[in-house]
Design a protein around this motif. Structure first.
Motif, mmCIF file in Angstrom:
data_model
loop_
_atom_site.group_PDB
_atom_site.id
_atom_site.type_symbol
_atom_site.label_atom_id
_atom_site.label_comp_id
_atom_site.label_asym_id
_atom_site.label_seq_id
_atom_site.Cartn_x
_atom_site.Cartn_y
_atom_site.Cartn_z
ATOM 1 N N LEU A 393 0.904 -1.290 -0.074
ATOM 2 C CA LEU A 393 -0.052 -0.036 -0.014
ATOM 3 C C LEU A 393 0.971 1.205 -0.208
ATOM 4 N N ARG A 394 1.803 1.264 0.815
ATOM 5 C CA ARG A 394 2.911 2.375 1.009
ATOM 6 C C ARG A 394 3.504 2.797 -0.560
ATOM 7 N N GLN A 395 3.858 1.633 -1.108
ATOM 8 C CA GLN A 395 4.501 1.584 -2.554
ATOM 9 C C GLN A 395 3.679 2.131 -3.640
ATOM 10 N N ALA A 396 2.408 1.799 -3.549
ATOM 11 C CA ALA A 396 1.295 1.969 -4.351
ATOM 12 C C ALA A 396 1.076 3.698 -4.257
ATOM 13 N N ALA A 397 0.993 3.954 -3.164
ATOM 14 C CA ALA A 397 0.508 5.326 -3.013
ATOM 15 C C ALA A 397 1.622 6.334 -3.113
ATOM 16 N N ALA A 398 2.813 5.895 -2.849
ATOM 17 C CA ALA A 398 4.038 6.904 -3.332
ATOM 18 C C ALA A 398 4.083 6.819 -4.713
ATOM 19 N N GLU A 399 3.736 5.611 -5.626
ATOM 20 C CA GLU A 399 3.710 5.836 -6.852
ATOM 21 C C GLU A 399 2.719 6.833 -7.485
ATOM 22 N N GLN A 400 1.740 6.877 -7.023
ATOM 23 C CA GLN A 400 0.588 7.690 -7.393
ATOM 24 C C GLN A 400 0.925 9.121 -7.164
ATOM 25 N N LEU A 401 1.626 9.454 -6.096
ATOM 26 C CA LEU A 401 2.087 10.735 -5.684
ATOM 27 C C LEU A 401 3.136 11.351 -6.721
ATOM 28 N N GLU A 402 3.756 10.290 -7.043
ATOM 29 C CA GLU A 402 4.968 10.837 -8.191
ATOM 30 C C GLU A 402 4.192 10.949 -9.496
ATOM 31 N N ARG A 403 3.183 10.250 -9.775
ATOM 32 C CA ARG A 403 2.446 10.252 -11.200
ATOM 33 C C ARG A 403 1.771 11.649 -10.906
ATOM 34 N N MET A 404 1.197 12.024 -9.991
ATOM 35 C CA MET A 404 0.537 13.487 -9.881
ATOM 36 C C MET A 404 1.579 14.579 -9.933
ATOM 37 N N LEU A 405 2.835 14.499 -9.635
ATOM 38 C CA LEU A 405 3.733 15.462 -9.858
ATOM 39 C C LEU A 405 4.124 15.636 -11.216
ATOM 40 N N GLU A 406 4.167 14.391 -11.834
ATOM 41 C CA GLU A 406 4.637 14.239 -13.265
ATOM 42 C C GLU A 406 3.495 14.998 -14.064
ATOM 43 N N ASP A 407 2.058 14.664 -13.822
ATOM 44 C CA ASP A 407 0.785 14.983 -14.504
ATOM 45 C C ASP A 407 0.987 16.730 -14.368
ATOM 46 N N MET A 408 1.460 17.131 -13.259
ATOM 47 C CA MET A 408 1.390 18.654 -13.217
ATOM 48 C C MET A 408 2.297 19.300 -13.872
ATOM 49 N N THR A 409 3.642 18.644 -14.100
ATOM 50 C CA THR A 409 4.374 19.280 -14.766
ATOM 51 C C THR A 409 4.084 19.270 -16.226
ATOM 52 N N GLU A 410 3.669 18.099 -16.645
ATOM 53 C CA GLU A 410 3.110 18.000 -18.104
ATOM 54 C C GLU A 410 1.978 19.243 -18.452
ATOM 55 N N GLU A 411 1.102 19.294 -17.400
ATOM 56 C CA GLU A 411 -0.101 20.178 -17.757
ATOM 57 C C GLU A 411 0.330 21.582 -17.587
ATOM 58 N N ARG A 412 1.263 21.875 -16.782
ATOM 59 C CA ARG A 412 1.778 23.276 -17.065
ATOM 60 C C ARG A 412 2.412 23.702 -18.063
ATOM 61 N N GLU A 413 3.287 22.531 -18.620
ATOM 62 C CA GLU A 413 3.711 22.789 -20.096
ATOM 63 C C GLU A 413 2.767 22.876 -21.027
ATOM 64 N N HIS A 414 1.902 22.130 -21.024
ATOM 65 C CA HIS A 414 0.917 22.008 -22.094
ATOM 66 C C HIS A 414 0.175 23.347 -22.030
ATOM 67 N N ARG A 415 -0.193 23.897 -20.775
ATOM 68 C CA ARG A 415 -0.786 25.022 -20.689
ATOM 69 C C ARG A 415 -0.198 26.243 -21.274
ATOM 70 N N GLN A 416 1.217 26.368 -21.129
ATOM 71 C CA GLN A 416 1.975 27.326 -21.507
ATOM 72 C C GLN A 416 2.059 27.351 -23.042
ATOM 73 N N PHE A 417 2.318 25.945 -23.574
ATOM 74 C CA PHE A 417 2.231 25.871 -25.119
ATOM 75 C C PHE A 417 0.964 26.475 -25.713
ATOM 76 N N ARG A 418 -0.333 26.027 -25.138
ATOM 77 C CA ARG A 418 -1.475 26.448 -25.577
ATOM 78 C C ARG A 418 -1.738 27.890 -25.668
ATOM 79 N N VAL A 419 -1.322 28.553 -24.470
ATOM 80 C CA VAL A 419 -1.271 30.120 -24.316
ATOM 81 C C VAL A 419 -0.347 30.527 -25.485
ATOM 82 N N ILE A 420 0.846 30.397 -25.646
ATOM 83 C CA ILE A 420 1.482 30.654 -26.663
ATOM 84 C C ILE A 420 1.031 30.533 -27.887
#
Length: 522
Positions: A393-420
């Motif tokens: 459970l600890r391992q699965a939860a930690a993996e989800q946390l990292e994926r959320m951080l990755e999602d946020m990075t990708e989403e921010r880059e995508h938003r910036q691209f869309r705005v430009i």
């Protein structure tokens, strides 16, 4: 010793009044004489008497007119009217002007001395009260910085207590209909940077606080670690975009001051304008997130420049606030620690039933995902399918946390691209007219400062260079037609001055428009 100004057009009257006072109250008064109202006004300005005996009827400027003029400049002076019976009716008007008492001519010695003693006693009482007020004010002045520290810390640490908050706001005499927060962060990459910050920390905070308050009416927090906060009130009539630009200009001044004076890099995050103390608290959370945004495009960032663009919902800060703040800033270590703290409490509270704990963890992750990620609840649930035991459970939860951080990075880059891309589309439609960077920034709802840096990062060109390239490319296309004059091409390509157009064309292509057209001819 008191100063007594005697204003009367009769010299014998002035001398008689002085003689009576000096005999009955010897050594207590310095006497000043004025033979008319004009002289009385002049002497009041020059000598600043404590008391004035003012005759009503004098040539030139009358007594009441002189009283009115003197009281408008020296409200602390105590004026006693000296009047004959024929002018007693004027006494009522004089009292309305601030005259303290009156004496009828011919003045009786006992009455005169009684009036003076009474006024002197009242003057001493006023001095005593003023002294006490100044002492209290001095003590309050020493307490106000502590109250300011307390209030800013309550806003920053999210520990507002209603009674304490009202008391502090009243004590500081603050009216916060609306305002925003700004977080100043001094990054340090190496130990020597941290040591330098520590060595100048106290002076840095004091100087920045003083400089900020000279620029704007604001509250400044203590420095916590390498960060401090500034809370700025704004008028309710201000426009949102204007407020954002003004806040960024203020941030640029603070950054320039800190970096020039202390040779320290400074990152600044700015929150949105909010109403009341609760709005300031939320603005601080936004500013903290903006100040620690992981992108290196700019070091002064407004919260609205990194989220809530293009109609996309921003990161909510009302649930699991501290964890969300860490996630939003993509501070992985802090987010991991906070998340693991929550996880361990859930594990401890669930006993040996890993299924109960798993359901709680999944619920928490789904709640976070709704606010910071596009990851669907089904994806999260499926990730925990088959998870058994607390270690898994600890391992699965930690993996989800990292994926959320990755999602946020990708989403921010995508938003910036869309705005430009939106900005480029807008430029493509308007580059033939008098377009500006500020207009384009406002169209895509970014501050000019942030837009300029982001545009250069994504396109590799400055705004001006990008527009110039479009115009010159259009001019090249139009030059292929020999039916158009150079002046027509100049205007059609977006320039208003043919001479300027020719200079820019040659600077960009290396040849003049004429030479370019000649080169095209077979």
């Amino acid at each position: 010793m008191y100063r007594l100004l005697i204003a009367d057009d009769e010299a014998l009257e002035r001398e008689g009044l002085e003689m009576m006072v000096s005999r009955m109250l010897p050594g207590q008064f310095e006497f000043i004489h004025a033979e008319n109202g004009r002289k009385a006004i002049q002497m009041a300005d020059e000598k600043r008497p404590d008391f004035i005996f003012m005759d009503i009827k004098m040539p030139g400027i009358q007594g009441l007119e002189a009283v009115r003029e003197i009281m408008s400049r020296h409200q602390e002076v105590r004026i006693i009217l000296v009047t004959a019976h024929d002018y007693f009716a004027y006494a009522k008007e004089a009292l309305s002007l601030g005259v303290k008492d009156y004496i009828l001519k011919p003045a009786k010695r006992d009455e005169l001395i009684e009036v003076l003693r009474k006024q002197a006693a009242e003057l001493e009482e006023e001095k005593r009260r003023r002294g006490e007020e100044l002492e209290i004010r001095e003590k309050l002045t020493r307490l106000l910085p502590l109250a300011e520290n307390e209030l800013t810390m309550m806003l920053m640490m999210d520990c507002i207590q209603e009674f304490d908050l009202r008391y502090l706001v009243e004590l500081l005499n603050i009216s916060w209909e609306q305002g925003y927060a700004m977080v100043l962060s001094f990054p340090f990459g190496e130990r020597k940077d941290w040591e330098h910050l520590q060595s100048v920390r106290k002076v840095l905070h004091e100087d920045l606080k003083q400089y900020a308050k000279l620029q704007l009416a604001c509250m400044v927090s203590p420095m916590i670690g390498n960060r401090m906060a500034v809370f700025v009130p704004v008028p309710s009539s201000g426009a949102g975009f204007t407020n954002r630009v003004d806040a960024l200009v203020f941030g640029e001044r603070l950054q320039a001051f800190a970096e020039h004076r202390f040779k320290l890099p400074l990152s600044i995050g700015i929150g949105t304008v909010g109403e009341g103390m609760e709005g300031l608290r939320r603005s601080y959370q936004e500013a903290a997130a903006a100040s620690a945004d992981s992108t290196d495009v700019v070091r002064i960032r407004h919260y609205e420049d990194i989220c809530q663009r293009d109609g996309m919902p921003g990161i909510a800060l009302d649930e699991e606030r501290k964890l969300l703040d860490a996630l939003q800033r993509q501070h992985k270590e802090e987010a991991r620690i906070r998340f693991l703290d929550v996880l361990e409490r859930l594990i401890a509270g669930s006993g040996a039933d890993d299924r109960v704990c798993r359901d709680e963890v999944v619920g928490l992750l789904i709640s976070l995902a709704r606010q910071i990620s596009h990851r669907s609840p089904a994806e999260i649930v499926s990730h925990f399918a088959g998870v058994a035991g607390m270690a898994s459970l600890r391992q699965a939860a930690a993996e989800q946390l990292e994926r959320m951080l990755e999602d946020m990075t990708e989403e921010r880059e995508h938003r910036q691209f869309r705005v430009i891309e939106r900005a480029k589309s807008y430029i493509g439609e308007h580059y033939k007219s008098d377009i500006s960077m500020e207009q384009t920034a406002e169209y895509v709802n970014l501050s000019p400062y942030y837009f300029s840096k982001t545009f250069k990062l994504h396109t590799g060109e400055t705004f001006i260079d990008y527009v110039t390239r479009l115009r010159i490319d259009e001019a090249k296309r139009l030059l292929e037609s020999e039916e158009l004059s150079f002046k027509e091409i100049c205007y059609m390509a977006g320039y208003n001055d043919p001479n300027y157009f020719s200079r820019i064309f040659k600077k960009t292509t290396g040849v003049t428009p004429t030479e370019f057209r000649q080169h095209l001819s077979p």
